[in-house]
Design a protein around this motif. Structure first.
Motif, mmCIF file in Angstrom:
data_model
loop_
_atom_site.group_PDB
_atom_site.id
_atom_site.type_symbol
_atom_site.label_atom_id
_atom_site.label_comp_id
_atom_site.label_asym_id
_atom_site.label_seq_id
_atom_site.Cartn_x
_atom_site.Cartn_y
_atom_site.Cartn_z
ATOM 1 N N GLN A 165 46.125 62.515 37.554
ATOM 2 C CA GLN A 165 47.620 61.695 37.966
ATOM 3 C C GLN A 165 47.997 60.744 38.948
ATOM 4 O O GLN A 165 48.314 60.618 38.625
ATOM 5 C CB GLN A 165 48.111 63.127 36.842
ATOM 6 N N PHE A 166 47.349 62.410 39.516
ATOM 7 C CA PHE A 166 47.834 62.454 41.278
ATOM 8 C C PHE A 166 47.220 60.880 41.603
ATOM 9 O O PHE A 166 47.717 60.420 42.489
ATOM 10 C CB PHE A 166 47.533 63.152 41.963
ATOM 11 N N LEU A 167 46.180 60.949 41.227
ATOM 12 C CA LEU A 167 45.678 59.741 41.951
ATOM 13 C C LEU A 167 46.344 58.535 41.505
ATOM 14 O O LEU A 167 46.267 56.802 42.160
ATOM 15 C CB LEU A 167 43.813 59.492 42.063
ATOM 16 N N THR A 168 46.239 58.341 39.912
ATOM 17 C CA THR A 168 47.425 57.417 39.137
ATOM 18 C C THR A 168 48.437 57.132 39.767
ATOM 19 O O THR A 168 48.780 55.705 39.589
ATOM 20 C CB THR A 168 47.540 57.803 38.062
ATOM 21 N N TYR A 169 49.203 57.991 39.913
ATOM 22 C CA TYR A 169 50.344 57.950 40.861
ATOM 23 C C TYR A 169 50.186 57.043 42.406
ATOM 24 O O TYR A 169 50.939 55.904 43.053
ATOM 25 C CB TYR A 169 51.301 58.762 40.747
ATOM 26 N N SER A 181 59.395 53.014 44.799
ATOM 27 C CA SER A 181 58.014 54.072 44.723
ATOM 28 C C SER A 181 58.740 55.327 42.960
ATOM 29 O O SER A 181 58.013 55.800 42.995
ATOM 30 C CB SER A 181 57.489 54.771 45.907
ATOM 31 N N TYR A 182 60.130 55.044 43.825
ATOM 32 C CA TYR A 182 60.951 56.027 42.688
ATOM 33 C C TYR A 182 60.678 55.179 41.174
ATOM 34 O O TYR A 182 60.503 56.337 40.233
ATOM 35 C CB TYR A 182 61.956 56.320 42.827
ATOM 36 N N HIS A 183 60.333 54.186 40.725
ATOM 37 C CA HIS A 183 60.395 53.580 39.841
ATOM 38 C C HIS A 183 59.233 53.972 39.577
ATOM 39 O O HIS A 183 59.028 54.398 38.512
ATOM 40 C CB HIS A 183 60.595 52.201 39.721
ATOM 41 N N MET A 184 57.507 54.160 40.182
ATOM 42 C CA MET A 184 56.728 54.812 39.787
ATOM 43 C C MET A 184 56.628 55.652 39.288
ATOM 44 O O MET A 184 56.007 56.329 38.408
ATOM 45 C CB MET A 184 56.180 53.658 41.025
ATOM 46 N N PHE A 239 51.116 50.668 34.039
ATOM 47 C CA PHE A 239 51.582 49.707 34.416
ATOM 48 C C PHE A 239 52.760 48.479 33.055
ATOM 49 O O PHE A 239 53.301 47.617 33.035
ATOM 50 C CB PHE A 239 50.671 48.471 34.753
ATOM 51 N N LYS A 240 52.528 49.143 31.780
ATOM 52 C CA LYS A 240 52.647 48.175 30.789
ATOM 53 C C LYS A 240 53.900 48.940 30.163
ATOM 54 O O LYS A 240 54.416 47.819 29.888
ATOM 55 C CB LYS A 240 52.110 48.339 29.190
ATOM 56 N N LEU A 241 53.835 50.201 30.719
ATOM 57 C CA LEU A 241 55.905 50.860 29.974
ATOM 58 C C LEU A 241 56.306 50.034 31.248
ATOM 59 O O LEU A 241 57.826 49.955 30.732
ATOM 60 C CB LEU A 241 55.375 52.313 30.832
ATOM 61 N N LEU A 242 55.887 50.063 32.303
ATOM 62 C CA LEU A 242 56.992 49.675 33.477
ATOM 63 C C LEU A 242 57.178 48.057 33.380
ATOM 64 O O LEU A 242 59.027 47.392 33.485
ATOM 65 C CB LEU A 242 56.466 48.997 35.502
#
Length: 348
Positions: free
Chosen positions: A231-235, A259-262, A291-294
């Motif tokens: 999860q941290f790597l994905t972030y 980055s706060y949006h990420m 990415f799809k949620l963003l």
């Protein structure tokens, strides 16, 4: 894995965090009531050492405390603590006015007070002006922070704030929302640590120059630290993708997203259990879900704050023609599929 070389292995990340935790614990132990408490925040505190990462600090006077209602005043000895009352009835979600209840011991607090309806409030804009020290030439005001560059080229953000030992009522629904993640022990610790207030008002609020924003910086540290390494790597991959791909699309949309949006994206994806299996083999699929949620959020113009969803983080930035252009650019990347990651020099 190349990403582990960039972001760090689970052992490296754990050592970075533990070092910061120990340093912070020692500072708190030796701090006097009249001292200013300093807390490292941002990506370095989370365990990243990405190229171009800045250093973020949050400071607050140890002898000032914010309360949500008068009954909480009984927890303090007012001879050595200045009490401040949060008054959010006229403010947008996630923002509040701060009313001074007892005489301040800090001169800059006193000089930042304004009279409204026969009550004394601490103006966020005045407090920010009084607090900024302009440590180095060229420092500027950026949101609630003083931003600048250290002699070695490292960028910094310093936010002066006030601490509150209690969890906000407006974020109480978040506690009941934590079914899958984080676990109950982490939730309890987050709630027990309260929150902070940083000096910036909502641009559409009635009292923009007096309002303060509720900061969940401490809670966010705990959440990032409770992620598994995938999860941290994905972030980390989202942060790299933002800087090296999204921000390179056009000058008009550069810096619309941050980055706060990420971080907000990954929090929601984990909590909604949108990725059934977080594993190294599933890393790209996990990134794609985020990415799809963003993309959906940019299309709708709504990025819900993780703790107070009614607070739309896009409200004053991602709207109008800029929002439309941003969506078209992101959709263009989406149509390329995972191959869009090859536009990132670090990932390529």
């Amino acid at each position: 894995m190349r990403l582990c070389q960039i972001v760090g292995t689970s052992v490296q990340v754990a050592i970075r965090r533990e070092t910061a935790d120990i340093r912070e614990m020692v500072r708190r132990r030796v701090a006097d009531n009249d001292d200013v408490i300093e807390m490292e925040s941002g990506s370095i505190r989370e365990g990243f050492r990405l190229k171009g990462s800045d250093i973020d600090y949050m400071n607050w006077p140890n002898n000032h405390r914010v309360i949500w209602d008068m009954s909480q005043s009984e927890h303090y000895y007012t001879e050595n603590k200045t009490l401040i009352l949060s008054e959010s009835s006229e403010s947008p979600p996630g923002f509040t006015l701060l009313e001074l209840l007892t005489p301040p011991t800090k001169r800059k607090v006193q000089s930042a007070c304004v009279l409204m309806n026969d009550r004394l409030y601490i103006s966020s804009s005045l407090y920010k002006q009084r607090s900024q020290t302009h440590l180095f030439p060229g420092s500027i005001t950026h949101g609630p922070c003083e931003s600048g560059e250290l002699p070695g080229g490292l960028e910094y953000d310093i936010a002066d704030s006030f601490a509150c030992d209690f969890w906000p009522l407006s974020a109480s629904y978040w506690i009941n929302r934590c079914h899958f993640w984080p676990d109950r022990q982490v939730v309890n610790e987050i709630v027990r640590n309260g929150c902070h207030f940083v000096p910036i008002g909502h641009p559409l609020g009635f009292h923009e120059h007096e309002e303060w924003r509720i900061s969940f910086s401490l809670a966010e540290h705990k959440l990032v630290h409770s992620m598994n390494h995938c999860q941290f790597l994905t972030y980390g991959l989202l942060k790299i993708f933002l800087k090296e791909v999204i921000d390179k699309q056009s000058d008009e949309t550069k810096k619309l997203l941050c980055s706060y949006h990420m971080k907000t994206v990954i929090f929601w994806v984990i909590q909604h259990n949108a990725v059934p299996l977080w594993s190294p083999q599933n890393l790209l699929a996990s990134f794609w879900v985020c990415f799809k949620l963003l993309l959906k959020w940019v299309y709708e113009g709504v990025c819900p704050n993780f703790f107070i969803p009614e607070n739309n983080l896009f409200l004053s930035k991602v709207h109008g023609s800029a929002q439309k252009k941003m969506f078209l650019e992101l959709h263009g990347l989406y149509e390329k599929g995972l191959a869009c990651l090859l536009q990132s020099p670090s990932i390529k």
